[in-house]
Write a protein that holds these residues in place. Structure first.
Motif, short mmCIF file in Angstrom:
data_model
loop_
_atom_site.label_atom_id
_atom_site.label_comp_id
_atom_site.label_asym_id
_atom_site.label_seq_id
_atom_site.Cartn_x
_atom_site.Cartn_y
_atom_site.Cartn_z
N LYS A 216 0.85 -1.19 0.00
CA LYS A 216 0.00 0.00 0.00
C LYS A 216 0.89 1.24 0.00
O LYS A 216 1.58 1.51 0.98
N SER A 218 1.29 4.90 0.45
CA SER A 218 0.60 6.03 1.07
C SER A 218 1.63 7.01 1.60
O SER A 218 2.82 6.70 1.70
N THR A 219 1.16 8.18 1.93
CA THR A 219 2.06 9.22 2.45
C THR A 219 2.67 8.81 3.78
O THR A 219 3.86 9.05 4.03
#
Length: 428
Positions: A216, A218-219
């Motif tokens: 995943k 993501s930031t």
């Protein structure tokens, strides 16, 4: 003639003035910026705190000021191991120490990370070489009156007398690991243990974070990996510096020979004793014409002392052991760095794939827009305010024929455009 009591009193006053020049007569100490609390660990394992200035430590260890500057906590120096004539300067991570033939001076003893090192150092010094009892059993070369050899037990007392330590080191057939090497080993082991612990902690945090990032993007995951990579670079630099320092010592035999403090001190004392005995015998036997011969003999004795060679195999094996350990830690960090680089490459590939999908979607939407625009052109033609023959037809079915033909033509054009794009490799 002065009395002996007066002479003793003057000597006591002089000793107090030399030992404690920073103390006032009332017993209070002046605040001096050069004084620092040093933890002293003697060769008997006894430790105590002692306040001493820089010049006092220089006289005590024979070190120049530039070497003591390496131990200054306010200055940032890389990992360093310096072998000098009478001392070894250690600056490895949190370990800062000055090792002599009879004691170890630790300036930052109040650091919580140094407490395990001090305990390990006391245990190594007290237990002798690698856990053996702190004594040496030696057999004398000469037998007694009955022709049997005598076993002489030499042990160091709790007072830490250097004479007994030197006798136990140099006279025995069973060789005890020198005090400075036991202290050096404690320093190396503490530094290597700290770096190994930080490496294991970083591995336990890095691998799950990298695996989660691959699943995943993501930031939050990217920020965690960025922090891990920053720590990885910092730890790798520290480990690399320690490894380079050990490699430099292993490549330089002269630097390793400088670290044999106990053996050099024992040889120096033996040389001084033999020189005094030779000079005394020469003074008794030489006449007025034999001054030059005595001078030549003394010079040859001192020349033999200067040509003293040391077998550095013992220290070389010790350094190689910790070099292999720190090299293993560096290999772990290198493997982790490669895993991070592989993860970054995988993320970049995934991002490129997403970008390609977006580009394909853009091409398809652009093609659809072009086809719809063609249909709008047809509608616009029919919507012009002009008179054509088609408008005069009374039946209404031709409107649907025109509309259906326009929509069908747009669909056929769109399908032909998509097929051409896939055939040419622009679309997947």
């Amino acid at each position: 003639m002065r009395s002996s009591k007066a002479v003793v009193a003057e000597e006591d006053d002089l000793n107090r003035a030399v030992v404690a020049p920073h103390q006032q007569p009332g017993g209070r100490r002046k605040a001096t910026g050069n004084m620092r609390a040093w933890l002293v660990v003697s060769d008997s394992g006894r430790s105590y705190l002692e306040e001493a200035g820089k010049h006092s430590i220089m006289r005590r260890t024979g070190l120049p000021a530039r070497d003591l500057r390496v131990l200054d906590p306010q200055l940032s120096y890389p990992s360093t191991i310096l072998g000098r004539e009478r001392a070894i300067v250690i600056n490895l991570e949190h370990i800062k120490a000055v090792i002599t033939a009879t004691e170890v001076l630790v300036p930052n003893s109040r650091d919580p990370l140094v407490a395990p090192f001090v305990q390990d150092l006391q245990a190594r010094v007290s237990s002798g070489s690698y856990g053996a009892p702190h004594h040496v059993v030696t057999e004398s070369d000469e037998g007694d009156a009955d022709g049997t050899s005598k076993a002489v037990l030499t042990s160091q007392t709790q007072s830490g007398s250097p004479g007994l330590a030197l006798d136990a080191y140099s006279n025995g057939s069973t060789k005890v690991l020198p005090f400075e090497f036991r202290a050096l080993e404690a320093c190396l082991e503490s530094a290597c243990r700290l770096l190994e612990s930080e490496t294991l902690t970083l591995e336990q945090e890095a691998y799950p974070a990298l695996d989660e990032l691959t699943s995943k993007i993501s930031t939050l995951n990217l920020e965690r990996v960025r922090q891990i990579k920053s720590r990885l670079v910092a730890i790798s630099g520290r480990v690399q510096k320690v490894r380079d320092e050990l490699e430099h010592l292993l490549d330089d035999d002269m630097d390793m020979a400088e670290m044999y403090l106990t053996e050099k001190l024992a040889h120096q004392r033996a040389g001084e004793t033999s020189s005094r005995a030779d000079i005394g015998n020469v003074e008794l036997e030489m006449d007025d014409d034999g001054d030059e011969d005595a001078k030549t003999e003394t010079e040859s004795t001192s020349g033999g002392l200067g040509g003293f060679k040391l077998n550095i195999e013992e220290l070389e094996m010790l350094l190689e052991a910790y070099f292999v350990q720190i090299d293993g830690t560096l290999n772990k960090l290198s493997a982790l760095r490669e895993y991070v680089d592989d993860t970054e490459d995988y993320i970049n590939i995934m991002l490129d794939e997403k970008q390609n999908q977006l580009l394909q979607m853009g091409v398809m939407l652009s093609t659809a827009t072009l086809v719809i625009t063609a249909g709008v052109v047809v509608v616009g033609i029919f919507g012009m305010n002009i008179t054509i023959e088609l408008f005069n037809v009374p039946t209404f079915h031709q409107f649907w024929e025109a509309t259906g033909g326009t929509v069908g033509g747009c669909l056929i054009l769109y399908i032909l455009a998509i097929c051409w794009g896939k055939k040419s490799g622009l679309l997947q």
